[in-house]
Design an enzyme around this catalytic site. Structure first.
Site, PDB file in Angstrom:
ATOM      1  N   GLU A   1       0.827  -1.196   0.000  1.00 10.06           N
ATOM      2  CA  GLU A   1       0.000   0.000   0.000  1.00 10.06           C
ATOM      3  C   GLU A   1       0.868   1.256   0.000  1.00 10.06           C
ATOM      4  OE1 GLU A   1      -2.595  -0.424   3.413  1.00 10.06           O
ATOM      5  OE2 GLU A   1      -2.741  -2.586   3.079  1.00 10.06           O
TER       6      GLU A   1
ATOM      7  N   GLU B   1      -9.896   5.851   2.947  1.00  2.89           N
ATOM      8  CA  GLU B   1     -10.205   5.062   4.137  1.00  2.89           C
ATOM      9  C   GLU B   1     -10.118   5.972   5.358  1.00  2.89           C
ATOM     10  OE1 GLU B   1      -8.476   1.252   6.751  1.00  2.89           O
ATOM     11  OE2 GLU B   1      -7.481   1.883   4.902  1.00  2.89           O
TER      12      GLU B   1
END
Length: 433
Positions: free
Chosen positions: A237, A348
């Protein structure tokens, strides 16, 4: 006298002195409550354990730079960086040969250039460069971790790791569409049983407001492989993140993360554990961006590319154009040692729901996607790397959002931005209790 002395010596190790810690970083009134580390009592035994850990990850610097935002950037010899402490990398030699960059379709290159010209903002950069200082050749910049950074975490074990146990059971139609654990998403994703070898996107950079110190807000790319209903999920990520608990402030920062066991024991943020090998001397992972996008003002974005080097198999990270940051060695992974099966792009937040209510932690810019360019946050030019190391537009996507009235996502396509979407939201509102 002798008996009393012996008795006192025996219990001395049990009478651990207690230390009071109060630390506040100067900041605007808006974020003052988030920038304090307050602990009534910290045992000297705990402090000793923390310092021992910090001595492992804070390598001796060749040169040190004081950033205007308070960060200390250590320029560490590249062969002394934390990555090489990993047990699986004992015999690893830092890759010197430049990886084979993914081949870019000509129309995509033109589209990217024209988009940057229209935005006028350019590429977001980092605050530690503002005084013109750089790390010497042969070193890599590493943000120094402090005792206060660790004390903000739930424990030394949790320091640098994703907060909260992420459930492994996920809906088949929405692999990162999580409920019940506070992780909320607005994402686009694509998957392929034939294998995916990387992904790219240009991500709009903001400073979203985070209400509670242990919450965060981010925008990133996920490169995934493995099962979502077991302990073997592999994930790479990268993107930007605002995390008061991790960094001690409310600035947007470049971050990376990796795991090979579904966030259980392996991996961490940035360079807070061994694993990621940094090769770039000008980009500090975990350092703050400046400037960032402003409401109805200039928009700043960054291109992130993650792909598997077809020759040596390491997963490389590129930042803005063709600048190489470093790589995740293939030895770290199980499923990703071969290929990825899913890519995700989007936002997120971690919502802790104090008092059983949703917080006002913002996703993206804090505006809903319907507000459009200049107000809502975007991710543009979504691309994937295929088996012949070529970038192609990611047009076959699915879209998901959690808590529609809190955060949302709106996708589109045009010749300039290719596949793209606006996303985000304000968090708590009359429609989001």
């Amino acid at each position: 006298m002798g008996r009393k002395k012996g008795f006192s010596s025996a219990i001395l190790p049990l009478l651990v002195p207690l230390v009071l810690f109060i630390f506040c970083r100067k900041s605007s009134a808006q974020y003052s409550t988030l920038n304090c580390t307050k602990y009534r009592r910290v045992s000297s035994l705990r402090l000793a354990r923390i310092q021992k850990h910090l001595d492992k990850i804070n390598k001796p610097p060749v040169f040190t730079i004081q950033s205007p935002d308070g960060d200390i950037i250590d320029c560490v010899h590249k062969r002394k960086q934390p990555a090489l402490d990993h047990p699986l990398l004992k015999n690893h030699k830092i890759q010197r040969v430049r990886p084979e960059m993914p081949k870019m379709i000509k129309t995509d290159a033109v589209r990217e250039r024209n988009s940057s010209e229209r935005l006028r903002g350019g590429i977001a950069w980092q605050m530690w460069h503002q005084k013109g200082q750089r790390c010497p050749k042969g070193t890599v910049p590493i943000r120094r971790s402090t005792v206060h950074d660790v004390l903000r975490a739930k424990s030394l074990y949790n320091f640098g790791k994703k907060q909260g146990k992420i459930p492994l059971a996920r809906r088949i139609d929405a692999p990162d569409f999580q409920t019940g654990n506070g992780h909320e998403h607005a994402i686009a994703y694509t998957e392929s049983s034939q294998g995916i070898y990387g992904a790219k996107a240009t991500i709009n950079v903001w400073n979203p407001s985070v209400e509670v110190v242990n919450e965060f807000s981010l925008s990133q790319i996920w490169v995934l492989s493995g099962s979502f209903d077991g302990p073997d999920l592999n994930s790479i990520e990268a993107g930007w993140q605002v995390s008061p608990e991790l960094y001690g402030d409310s600035r947007s920062r470049l971050f990376t993360y990796w795991t090979s066991d579904a966030y259980q024991a392996t991996g961490c943020y940035n360079l807070l554990c061994s694993g990621f090998v940094q090769t770039n001397s000008r980009i500090a992972i975990g350092a703050a961006f400046n400037p960032v996008s402003l409401l109805n003002g200039n928009q700043f974005d960054m291109a992130i590319l993650i792909w598997k080097d077809p020759k040596l198999g390491n997963w490389w990270m590129g930042f803005g154009g063709n600048t190489l940051v470093g790589y995740w060695p293939t030895e770290l992974f199980t499923h990703l040692a071969d290929q990825a099966t899913m890519i995700e792009w989007g936002g997120e937040v971690l919502n802790s729901r104090p008092n059983s209510e949703h917080t006002s932690t913002q996703m993206g810019s804090g505006h809903f996607p319907e507000d459009g360019f200049g107000k809502a946050s975007y991710v543009r030019n979504l691309e994937i790397v295929d088996s012949d190391n070529s970038l192609r537009s990611a047009q076959d996507n699915s879209w998901n959002r959690l808590l529609y009235f809190c955060y949302n996502i709106k996708s589109s396509y045009n010749n300039e931005w290719g596949t793209h979407f606006f996303y985000g939201g304000p968090g708590k509102s009359p429609k989001c209790p």
